[in-house]
Scaffold this motif. Sequence first.
Motif, PDB file in Angstrom:
ATOM      1  N   TRP A 144      11.927  24.584  21.303  1.00 48.55           N
ATOM      2  CA  TRP A 144      11.431  25.658  22.000  1.00 48.55           C
ATOM      3  C   TRP A 144       9.926  25.929  21.850  1.00 48.55           C
ATOM      4  O   TRP A 144       9.082  26.645  22.669  1.00 48.55           O
ATOM      5  N   GLY A 145       9.101  25.788  20.956  1.00 45.25           N
ATOM      6  CA  GLY A 145       8.063  27.109  20.044  1.00 45.25           C
ATOM      7  C   GLY A 145       6.710  25.043  20.043  1.00 45.25           C
ATOM      8  O   GLY A 145       6.090  25.704  19.667  1.00 45.25           O
ATOM      9  N   GLY A 146       7.456  23.680  20.341  1.00 50.89           N
ATOM     10  CA  GLY A 146       5.849  23.347  21.110  1.00 50.89           C
ATOM     11  C   GLY A 146       5.994  22.125  19.298  1.00 50.89           C
ATOM     12  O   GLY A 146       4.493  21.651  19.193  1.00 50.89           O
ATOM     13  N   GLY A 147       6.833  22.002  19.065  1.00 50.06           N
ATOM     14  CA  GLY A 147       7.253  21.145  17.163  1.00 50.06           C
ATOM     15  C   GLY A 147       7.828  20.487  17.577  1.00 50.06           C
ATOM     16  O   GLY A 147       7.441  19.806  18.419  1.00 50.06           O
ATOM     17  N   LEU A 148       8.196  19.662  16.045  1.00 50.70           N
ATOM     18  CA  LEU A 148       8.944  18.218  16.130  1.00 50.70           C
ATOM     19  C   LEU A 148       9.675  17.782  17.183  1.00 50.70           C
ATOM     20  O   LEU A 148       9.648  16.762  17.878  1.00 50.70           O
ATOM     21  N   LEU A 149      10.785  18.536  17.782  1.00 43.84           N
ATOM     22  CA  LEU A 149      11.486  18.155  18.661  1.00 43.84           C
ATOM     23  C   LEU A 149      11.352  18.675  19.316  1.00 43.84           C
ATOM     24  O   LEU A 149      12.321  19.090  20.612  1.00 43.84           O
ATOM     25  N   SER A 150      10.334  18.943  20.127  1.00 46.73           N
ATOM     26  CA  SER A 150       9.679  19.242  21.637  1.00 46.73           C
ATOM     27  C   SER A 150       8.996  18.114  22.524  1.00 46.73           C
ATOM     28  O   SER A 150       9.122  17.430  21.973  1.00 46.73           O
ATOM     29  N   GLY A 151       8.293  18.399  23.207  1.00 48.20           N
ATOM     30  CA  GLY A 151       8.134  17.133  24.494  1.00 48.20           C
ATOM     31  C   GLY A 151       6.636  17.413  23.790  1.00 48.20           C
ATOM     32  O   GLY A 151       5.618  16.538  24.526  1.00 48.20           O
ATOM     33  N   ALA A 152       5.871  17.715  23.113  1.00 49.29           N
ATOM     34  CA  ALA A 152       4.226  18.642  22.796  1.00 49.29           C
ATOM     35  C   ALA A 152       4.296  17.785  22.311  1.00 49.29           C
ATOM     36  O   ALA A 152       4.551  15.995  21.758  1.00 49.29           O
ATOM     37  N   GLU A 153       2.222  17.161  22.470  1.00 46.97           N
ATOM     38  CA  GLU A 153       1.811  16.202  21.712  1.00 46.97           C
ATOM     39  C   GLU A 153       1.553  15.989  20.626  1.00 46.97           C
ATOM     40  O   GLU A 153       2.074  14.206  19.490  1.00 46.97           O
ATOM     41  N   GLY A 154       2.613  17.060  19.078  1.00 49.54           N
ATOM     42  CA  GLY A 154       2.867  16.145  17.848  1.00 49.54           C
ATOM     43  C   GLY A 154       3.980  15.949  17.631  1.00 49.54           C
ATOM     44  O   GLY A 154       4.739  15.734  17.104  1.00 49.54           O
ATOM     45  N   SER A 155       4.937  15.732  19.035  1.00 51.97           N
ATOM     46  CA  SER A 155       6.631  15.678  18.353  1.00 51.97           C
ATOM     47  C   SER A 155       6.475  14.488  18.604  1.00 51.97           C
ATOM     48  O   SER A 155       5.853  13.345  18.234  1.00 51.97           O
ATOM     49  N   ILE A 156       7.940  14.024  17.982  1.00 48.28           N
ATOM     50  CA  ILE A 156       8.648  13.374  17.587  1.00 48.28           C
ATOM     51  C   ILE A 156       9.005  12.479  19.164  1.00 48.28           C
ATOM     52  O   ILE A 156       8.416  11.187  18.969  1.00 48.28           O
ATOM     53  N   ALA A 157       9.352  12.952  19.528  1.00 50.73           N
ATOM     54  CA  ALA A 157       8.685  12.431  21.592  1.00 50.73           C
ATOM     55  C   ALA A 157       7.690  11.051  21.331  1.00 50.73           C
ATOM     56  O   ALA A 157       7.684  10.616  22.480  1.00 50.73           O
ATOM     57  N   ALA A 158       6.867  12.497  21.367  1.00 45.62           N
ATOM     58  CA  ALA A 158       5.547  11.808  21.922  1.00 45.62           C
ATOM     59  C   ALA A 158       4.699  10.607  20.836  1.00 45.62           C
ATOM     60  O   ALA A 158       4.452   9.255  21.657  1.00 45.62           O
ATOM     61  N   ALA A 159       5.674  10.402  19.943  1.00 43.76           N
ATOM     62  CA  ALA A 159       5.342   9.466  18.800  1.00 43.76           C
ATOM     63  C   ALA A 159       6.402   8.639  18.757  1.00 43.76           C
ATOM     64  O   ALA A 159       5.418   6.794  19.199  1.00 43.76           O
ATOM     65  N   MET A 160       7.341   8.188  19.994  1.00 45.23           N
ATOM     66  CA  MET A 160       8.170   7.664  19.498  1.00 45.23           C
ATOM     67  C   MET A 160       7.554   6.836  21.507  1.00 45.23           C
ATOM     68  O   MET A 160       7.871   5.033  21.921  1.00 45.23           O
ATOM     69  N   PHE A 161       7.297   7.558  22.877  1.00 41.79           N
ATOM     70  CA  PHE A 161       6.664   6.751  23.778  1.00 41.79           C
ATOM     71  C   PHE A 161       6.077   7.227  23.931  1.00 41.79           C
ATOM     72  O   PHE A 161       5.338   6.708  25.636  1.00 41.79           O
ATOM     73  N   GLY A 162       5.281   7.691  23.444  1.00 43.12           N
ATOM     74  CA  GLY A 162       3.438   7.799  23.818  1.00 43.12           C
ATOM     75  C   GLY A 162       3.315   9.562  24.913  1.00 43.12           C
ATOM     76  O   GLY A 162       4.499  10.780  25.255  1.00 43.12           O
ATOM     77  N   VAL A 163       1.885   9.891  24.885  1.00 46.35           N
ATOM     78  CA  VAL A 163       1.398  10.951  25.274  1.00 46.35           C
ATOM     79  C   VAL A 163       0.957  10.875  26.561  1.00 46.35           C
ATOM     80  O   VAL A 163       0.240   9.637  26.927  1.00 46.35           O
ATOM     81  N   THR A 164       1.239  11.327  28.019  1.00 45.26           N
ATOM     82  CA  THR A 164       0.152  11.722  28.604  1.00 45.26           C
ATOM     83  C   THR A 164       0.297  13.456  29.320  1.00 45.26           C
ATOM     84  O   THR A 164       0.899  14.205  29.029  1.00 45.26           O
ATOM     85  N   ASP A 165      -1.220  13.217  29.393  1.00 38.71           N
ATOM     86  CA  ASP A 165      -2.325  14.803  29.379  1.00 38.71           C
ATOM     87  C   ASP A 165      -1.620  15.763  28.260  1.00 38.71           C
ATOM     88  O   ASP A 165      -1.051  16.387  28.849  1.00 38.71           O
ATOM     89  N   ALA A 167       1.510  15.507  26.765  1.00 40.10           N
ATOM     90  CA  ALA A 167       2.578  15.914  26.819  1.00 40.10           C
ATOM     91  C   ALA A 167       3.462  14.903  27.066  1.00 40.10           C
ATOM     92  O   ALA A 167       3.038  13.616  27.330  1.00 40.10           O
ATOM     93  N   ALA A 168       4.354  14.896  26.044  1.00 40.98           N
ATOM     94  CA  ALA A 168       5.823  13.131  25.771  1.00 40.98           C
ATOM     95  C   ALA A 168       5.865  12.406  27.007  1.00 40.98           C
ATOM     96  O   ALA A 168       6.275  13.380  27.710  1.00 40.98           O
ATOM     97  N   ASN A 169       5.548  11.221  27.562  1.00 41.37           N
ATOM     98  CA  ASN A 169       6.374  10.640  28.371  1.00 41.37           C
ATOM     99  C   ASN A 169       8.231  10.685  29.238  1.00 41.37           C
ATOM    100  O   ASN A 169       8.074  10.931  29.522  1.00 41.37           O
ATOM    101  N   THR A 170       8.628  10.554  27.514  1.00 43.50           N
ATOM    102  CA  THR A 170       9.922  11.363  27.267  1.00 43.50           C
ATOM    103  C   THR A 170      10.250  12.022  27.074  1.00 43.50           C
ATOM    104  O   THR A 170      10.233  11.860  25.725  1.00 43.50           O
ATOM    105  N   ALA A 171      10.582  13.323  27.340  1.00 38.64           N
ATOM    106  CA  ALA A 171      10.671  14.737  26.629  1.00 38.64           C
ATOM    107  C   ALA A 171      11.818  14.566  26.243  1.00 38.64           C
ATOM    108  O   ALA A 171      12.694  14.501  27.292  1.00 38.64           O
ATOM    109  N   PRO A 172      12.402  15.502  25.123  1.00 39.83           N
ATOM    110  CA  PRO A 172      13.699  15.761  25.102  1.00 39.83           C
ATOM    111  C   PRO A 172      13.962  16.673  26.035  1.00 39.83           C
ATOM    112  O   PRO A 172      13.397  17.626  26.174  1.00 39.83           O
ATOM    113  N   ILE A 173      15.767  16.948  25.895  1.00 39.98           N
ATOM    114  CA  ILE A 173      16.031  17.915  27.529  1.00 39.98           C
ATOM    115  C   ILE A 173      16.878  19.213  26.829  1.00 39.98           C
ATOM    116  O   ILE A 173      17.472  18.204  25.876  1.00 39.98           O
TER     117      ILE A 173
END
Length: 431
Positions: A144-165, A167-173
């Motif tokens: 929830w604080g923009g870390g590795l398991l969020s949808g922020a730019e430096g997250s795992i989701a961003a590394a896996m699915f890319g970033v737009t503006d 934020a990760a293209n597919t963010a965890p819920i």
Amino acid sequence: MLTASSLVLLMTPGLALFYGGMSRAKSVLNMMMMSFGVMGIVGVIYVLWGWLMSYGTQSVGGIFNNPFESFGLSGAIYDAGGEWIEGLGAYPQIIDIAFQVTFAIITTALISGALAERVKFSAWMIFAGIWVTLAYFPMAHMVWGGGLLSGAEGSIAAAMFGVTDGAANTAPIDFAGGTVVHINAGIAALVLALVIGKRRGFGSVPMKPHNLTLTMLGAGLLWFGWFGFNAGSAFAADGLAGWAWVNTTAATAAAILGWLVVERIRDGHATSLGAASGVVAGLVAITPAAGALNPVGSIILGAIAGVACAYAVGLKYKLGFDDSLDVVGVHLVGGLVGTVLIGFLAVDGSVFFTDGHLGFGGFSQLIIQVVIAVVALVFSGLITWVIALAIKKTVGWRITEEAEVSGIDLTEHGESAYEGIAAGRFVTEGK
């Protein structure tokens, strides 16, 4: 939001009743004290460094935030001009702090159900302070604080699915805490149960709940408080809050039915303990999904959780670990069910839905839900294992065998819930 915060805070006394009723009569006060002790220690720690470790602006590797950025909330309430710092909604940040401290409290208290009747109160309090610092605050930051398991730019989701503006293209819920709260607490409970060991007589001495009336009252208070948990996570009195409220009710109702059906088929009886446990299983499962599913999807999720958790609570007997009050079977399994099934049932981008309608939405959401669940399991499990071993090697976890037999309420707190316990009756009957 302050009302929602108060509702979530009420959940911890509700949990004390729920767990207290499930305990034996000679340990009910200790079980309730474990929850109230957490309210004391986590409430203080959160003000000193908990909020900043979770939600500050100086992230350390996306895992936790610098706790000294504004120690003791200095700089987190007013800005340089003396104005309230803005929060997540149309209110000051101090209200977010009020809301989030209640999550830290209830998450830590959940773990205590796996340790009933056999651990020193002092060891539990030490564990609670260390665990909330090293496991809960980092997990809150990561999700929830923009870390590795969020949808922020430096997250795992961003590394896996890319970033737009940014934020990760597919963010965890994780709407209100499937990973942060339930998987986190559930795996911690399992690790502690394994490290600390079984109660004396586990598997051979009757260890039935002593007061199911308390348990059902506790379940009702948990359900009531959970509306603050889930609807409050919309951070506004709006349609999303209403949606989360309805989904929470639908999933919980379905979980009750799912659990009772399993009991009726398997055991021939639909029990009050099953109904109360079904309430909690449904609440746990819908927590991460309350803002992502439609009401029918919530019913499906709740029913699956009720069935899965009803079967899961029996695993402790087959696998030989003493999860006293079914934290693993309900919170770990329910948290995993809720977190993963978002990938199938979310109204947008899940396997079965796209743009709010039935239709194949792809596997990206499911993949990231599984990834965050696994990372949460591994992270919290390892942290808990290290803390548990350190306490075992220093102050020690277990009360004496004599104290366990005579009753932990008397030996740890010098009091008993019932006069007969103080007089030494009931012990030989396993009560």
